[in-house]
Design a protein around this motif. Structure first.
Motif, short mmCIF file in Angstrom:
data_model
loop_
_atom_site.label_atom_id
_atom_site.label_comp_id
_atom_site.label_asym_id
_atom_site.label_seq_id
_atom_site.Cartn_x
_atom_site.Cartn_y
_atom_site.Cartn_z
N ARG A 224 -3.48 -5.87 16.16
CA ARG A 224 -2.88 -5.73 17.38
C ARG A 224 -1.32 -5.25 16.49
N LEU A 225 -1.32 -5.31 14.93
CA LEU A 225 0.43 -4.96 15.20
C LEU A 225 -0.31 -3.45 14.25
N GLY A 226 -1.56 -2.73 14.89
CA GLY A 226 -1.43 -1.20 14.31
C GLY A 226 -0.42 -0.63 12.52
N ALA A 227 -0.22 0.86 13.24
CA ALA A 227 0.91 0.86 12.54
C ALA A 227 1.40 0.55 12.10
N ALA A 228 2.05 -0.76 11.88
CA ALA A 228 3.10 -1.41 11.27
C ALA A 228 2.13 -1.82 10.20
N ILE A 229 2.00 -1.71 10.20
CA ILE A 229 1.16 -2.18 8.24
C ILE A 229 0.74 -1.22 7.52
N ARG A 230 1.75 -1.41 6.15
CA ARG A 230 1.25 -0.40 5.57
C ARG A 230 0.59 -1.42 4.19
N LEU A 231 -0.87 -0.16 4.52
CA LEU A 231 -1.22 -0.92 3.25
C LEU A 231 -1.00 -0.23 1.36
N ASN A 232 -1.92 -0.84 0.70
CA ASN A 232 -1.42 -0.28 -0.38
C ASN A 232 -0.22 -0.25 -1.38
N ALA A 233 0.75 -0.83 -0.87
CA ALA A 233 2.52 -1.17 -0.60
C ALA A 233 2.70 -1.81 -1.59
N PRO A 234 2.41 -2.80 -2.62
CA PRO A 234 3.00 -3.42 -3.37
C PRO A 234 4.71 -3.61 -3.84
N VAL A 235 5.54 -4.49 -3.56
CA VAL A 235 6.82 -3.89 -3.57
C VAL A 235 7.02 -4.50 -4.57
N GLN A 236 7.91 -4.10 -5.12
CA GLN A 236 8.66 -4.03 -6.42
C GLN A 236 9.65 -4.82 -6.61
N ARG A 237 11.16 -4.22 -5.78
CA ARG A 237 12.16 -4.65 -5.58
C ARG A 237 12.56 -5.40 -4.40
N ILE A 238 13.36 -5.94 -3.91
CA ILE A 238 14.18 -6.48 -3.07
C ILE A 238 15.97 -6.93 -3.51
N GLU A 239 15.94 -5.82 -2.74
CA GLU A 239 17.85 -6.11 -2.20
C GLU A 239 18.41 -6.02 -1.32
N GLN A 240 19.64 -6.66 -1.38
CA GLN A 240 20.11 -7.50 -0.53
C GLN A 240 21.79 -7.74 -0.82
N ASN A 241 22.94 -7.39 1.29
CA ASN A 241 23.96 -7.99 0.78
C ASN A 241 23.90 -8.24 2.05
#
Length: 455
Positions: free
Chosen positions: A226-243
């Motif tokens: 259902r989500l199709g192209a919204a999914i990105r595989l092989n994409a380990p997240v290393q950093r989250i910045e917020q403001n």
């Protein structure tokens, strides 16, 4: 090399059941969503592979009464439900290697030991009813319950040696750890989150009653379609910045995505490895650092037919000798072949993991042979999944709260940190650690994002 991508409304990190449900719920509400998954496939702890044309669950697979959200999701996706096989006698292997058959939930432990265990279970149930699953750190007895381990409670409460051995085995089977590693309060919260101790331990009427046709992994893949192209595989997240205006998420290859909100739907030990800027509040960061996962090696062992059924056995077994903690009949609904799943948990899992693959296989098949006879030692397929060696899980079934974690840090458990929201089976006050808890957490996180967007 850094790659900048156009912004989306929400980034969900982790394509396990929680992340998939969260992303799909947000999409249905009209949000532009990106789902980042570190692995090369979706599913998280509901992982699966194909063996002889059948999907095999390498992770979570059982559902039961009261788990309304996973039943509803299965119905929505057109996934059929069928009962776990229970007909026949169960097997208990004593610490000396004697194999005994029994029916029902009471193994042949001897009358004094059985009475001792029954009293301990009754006391656990009564104590669990005093815990508020929404805020387990509250309550007049919370500090006292959280200041001891399940082991210290067993030592003080259980009088017989056989009863203590059985409850250690039960702890390994339920929480995949030793009772010395687990806060008594967490054990009680876990029971309360499921509704009762029987809901945790039983097959018929309990959390192991039913299975999903095509496996729990099949539910994950249907959501992913259902989500199709919204999914990105092989994409380990290393950093989250917020403001004040949004978040920037960076993955291992340097790619960055921008969004207004982010949902972190990965196990606590993995969330603790993400670099947050600004840093998470100290209490929330400390909580993540203190929550290890259980230790589980799951084996899926295939045979031409479920031969144990013809021998009058259910396929369910408990072993006080080990290394297997328990087995269950996991044969496919099609009946094309027989499948036993076996779990090695806690200290035995840590010990077994240090051996060679050949030694592990021999040890496991020897154990199955003792439980079910020589046919069990000659399978046609043999699949091992050591969840603690999975880089993007680091254990199973769920995260464990050691003494002090709930009462000292529990108030940060589910609270958003600015634009950062949390999901995953560990964030659900109902069915903590189960597939249903993951579904509930994904729904709750999506709802939290939607509320935040209104302000």
């Amino acid at each position: 090399m850094s790659h900048h991508n156009p912004g989306v409304d929400v980034i969900v990190i982790g394509a396990g059941m929680a992340g998939l449900v969260c992303a799909e719920r947000l999409r249905r509400r009209g949000y532009d969503v990106l789902l980042a998954e570190a692995r090369d496939q979706v599913g998280g702890r509901t992982a699966g592979i194909e063996v002889d044309g059948e999907t095999v669950d390498l992770g979570g697979q059982f559902i039961g009464p009261g788990q309304d959200r996973i039943y509803a999701l299965a119905a929505e996706l057109g996934v059929a439900i069928f009962p776990t096989h229970t007909a026949g006698a169960n097997v208990l292997e004593t610490e000396t290697g004697r194999v005994r058959r029994f029916r029902g939930m009471a193994p042949k432990l001897g009358p004094l030991t059985l009475l001792d265990v029954a009293r301990a279970q009754s006391r656990l149930g009564r104590l669990a009813r005093t815990v508020d699953a929404e805020t387990p750190w509250c309550g007049p007895n919370a500090a006292a319950l959280d200041g001891q381990t399940l082991q210290s409670w067993i030592d003080r409460t259980v009088k017989t040696q056989g009863g203590r051995r059985f409850l250690v085995c039960a702890c390994r089977a339920i929480w995949a750890c030793e009772p010395s590693e687990l806060s008594l309060l967490h054990a009680l919260f876990y029971i309360k989150a499921a509704g009762s101790l029987a809901a945790v331990t039983d097959v018929e009427g309990g959390a192991q009653q039913d299975r999903l046709d095509g496996g729990a992994y099949g539910v994950a893949t249907r959501l992913a379609e259902r989500l199709g192209a919204a999914i990105r595989l092989n994409a380990p997240v290393q950093r989250i910045e917020q403001n004040d205006s949004g978040v920037v998420v960076t993955v291992k290859d340097g790619t960055t995505w921008h969004a207004r909100h982010v949902v972190v739907a990965v196990p606590p030990p993995l969330a603790a490895r993400i670099a947050f800027h600004p840093p998470l509040p100290a209490a929330r960061d400390n909580l993540l650092q203190r929550l290890p996962m259980g230790n589980v090696i799951k084996y899926v062992v295939g045979y031409p037919a479920p031969f144990w059924r013809q021998a009058g056995l259910s396929g369910a077994a408990l072993s006080l000798r080990g290394p297997i903690a328990l087995t269950v009949d996991s044969s496919p609904r099609s009946g094309r072949r027989g499948v036993l799943i076996a779990f090695v948990n806690g200290t035995p899992a840590r010990d077994l993991a240090t051996r060679s693959p050949e030694d592990r296989r021999t040890t496991l098949l020897d154990s199955l042979g003792r439980l079910f006879g020589p046919q069990a030692a000659t399978p046609v397929s043999f699949v091992e999944r050591n969840w603690n060696e999975e880089a993007f899980t680091r254990g199973a079934y769920s995260a464990l709260f050691p003494p002090g974690a709930w009462t000292q840090l529990g108030s940060t458990w589910r609270a958003p940190v600015g634009r950062i929201h949390w999901a995953g089976a560990e964030t659900s006050p109902r069915w903590y650690g189960y597939i249903d808890g993951a579904v509930r957490s994904g729904e709750a996180a999506a709802d939290a994002v939607a509320r935040a967007e209104l302000h």
